[in-house]
Write an enzyme that holds these catalytic residues in place. Structure first.
Site, PDB file in Angstrom:
ATOM      1  N   GLU A  40       0.876  -8.801   2.517  1.00  0.00           N
ATOM      2  CA  GLU A  40       0.945  -7.357   2.325  1.00  0.00           C
ATOM      3  C   GLU A  40       2.258  -6.814   2.895  1.00  0.00           C
ATOM      4  O   GLU A  40       2.732  -7.271   3.934  1.00  0.00           O
ATOM      5  CB  GLU A  40      -0.245  -6.708   3.044  1.00  0.00           C
ATOM      6  CG  GLU A  40      -0.364  -5.210   2.878  1.00  0.00           C
ATOM      7  CD  GLU A  40      -1.560  -4.645   3.633  1.00  0.00           C
ATOM      8  OE1 GLU A  40      -2.060  -3.589   3.215  1.00  0.00           O
ATOM      9  OE2 GLU A  40      -1.993  -5.248   4.644  1.00  0.00           O
ATOM     10  N   LYS A 110      -4.470  -1.348  -4.085  1.00  0.00           N
ATOM     11  CA  LYS A 110      -5.486  -1.470  -3.038  1.00  0.00           C
ATOM     12  C   LYS A 110      -6.505  -0.337  -3.128  1.00  0.00           C
ATOM     13  O   LYS A 110      -6.143   0.842  -3.157  1.00  0.00           O
ATOM     14  CB  LYS A 110      -4.792  -1.451  -1.670  1.00  0.00           C
ATOM     15  CG  LYS A 110      -5.700  -1.674  -0.475  1.00  0.00           C
ATOM     16  CD  LYS A 110      -4.853  -1.659   0.789  1.00  0.00           C
ATOM     17  CE  LYS A 110      -5.678  -1.903   2.039  1.00  0.00           C
ATOM     18  NZ  LYS A 110      -4.822  -1.800   3.252  1.00  0.00           N
ATOM     19  N   CYS A 151      -5.925  -6.979   2.018  1.00  0.00           N
ATOM     20  CA  CYS A 151      -6.205  -6.727   3.436  1.00  0.00           C
ATOM     21  C   CYS A 151      -7.564  -6.068   3.693  1.00  0.00           C
ATOM     22  O   CYS A 151      -8.594  -6.736   3.652  1.00  0.00           O
ATOM     23  CB  CYS A 151      -5.067  -5.910   4.054  1.00  0.00           C
ATOM     24  SG  CYS A 151      -4.983  -6.027   5.862  1.00  0.00           S
TER      25      CYS A 151
END
Length: 264
Positions: A40, A110, A151
């Site tokens: 990331e 995301k 993440c």
């Protein structure tokens, strides 16, 4: 499929971060990887005031990694970057995948944003500057259905179940997991997502200190559908490589058919 997870320590010098990332991709290609995965925010992890200007999905960031994929002849998952967002105040946290000809074949924004208050430890509100994505993505990577996440998504098992139902056999997790949560939760969550969805989970993390006052856990790893860690990076910048045995995945799904047996 042979995969490499690339672990690095991105700081506030974008050109240096990209140079290190390219060196890690060179090492992955030399190891025979079909697919290399970066963490990331691979191009910048530092103070907000020094952050690079958000870019469209066909900007300089994309051109850099498309070129690397083409020159090395491998699939490249370019971690994530700050994509131009829906308004002037927010970006997207976006992953891009390039095939060996340098063509962008997938993007994922995301979905789950890191809004966390831990007294005396961390105060972080990702949603103040990042807009959530809304699309679940399974990409065809070298003929293998590959689910995308980033993440904090890791804490939301419903996303991973939907990826598995949509056909994913491999799930990728680029991350910058914080040290204080990573040491207790990172491996456990990754192994759980692999076991419950009978998928390979491939996770590439940031490692070490970043400004301002942030330390990332690292421990990039590859986990098989039985929940076994088959490769793990040491606590340093580098690359680890593993072979994914898709026949073993099918055997596990056939002998212990938890996906097929689900009722909800």
């Amino acid at each position: 499929m042979r995969v490499s997870v690339c672990q690095l320590n991105a700081r506030d010098d974008r050109s240096q971060n990209l140079a290190v990332a390219r060196g890690l991709l060179d090492r992955a290609a030399a190891a025979g990887a079909d697919l290399a995965i970066l963490p990331e925010y691979v191009d910048y992890l530092g103070r907000a005031e020094g952050a690079p200007k958000p870019e469209p999905i066909d900007g300089e960031f994309a051109a850099f990694f498309a070129g690397a994929a083409r020159e090395l002849g491998i699939w490249v998952h370019a971690g994530s970057f700050h994509e131009t967002g829906p308004d002037g105040d927010r970006t997207y946290n976006t992953s891009l995948i390039f095939n060996p000809t340098g063509e962008r074949v997938a993007l994922y924004r995301k979905i789950h944003l890191y809004d966390v208050e831990i007294a005396g430890r961390v105060s972080y509100q990702e949603s103040r500057t990042v807009a959530p994505g809304g699309e679940i993505v399974v990409a065809d990577v070298a003929g293998v259905p590959t689910g995308l996440s980033i993440c904090y998504d890791l804490r939301f098992p419903e996303l991973y179940r939907q990826l598995a139902i949509a056909g994913a056999k491999v799930i990728v997790v680029p991350a910058a997991f914080m040290m204080h949560t990573g040491r207790d939760h990172w491996e456990i969550l990754l192994r759980a997502r692999a076991i419950e969805n009978q998928c390979y989970v491939v996770a590439a993390g940031q490692i070490g200190d970043h400004e301002p006052n942030r330390t990332c856990f690292g421990r990039s790893m590859v986990i098989d559908p039985w929940g076994t860690v088959i490769a793990q990076a040491p606590d340093a910048v580098g690359v680890v490589t593993a072979d994914l045995d898709l026949d073993r995945l099918e055997t596990i799904r056939r002998e212990l058919p938890s996906l097929a047996n689900r009722r909800l």
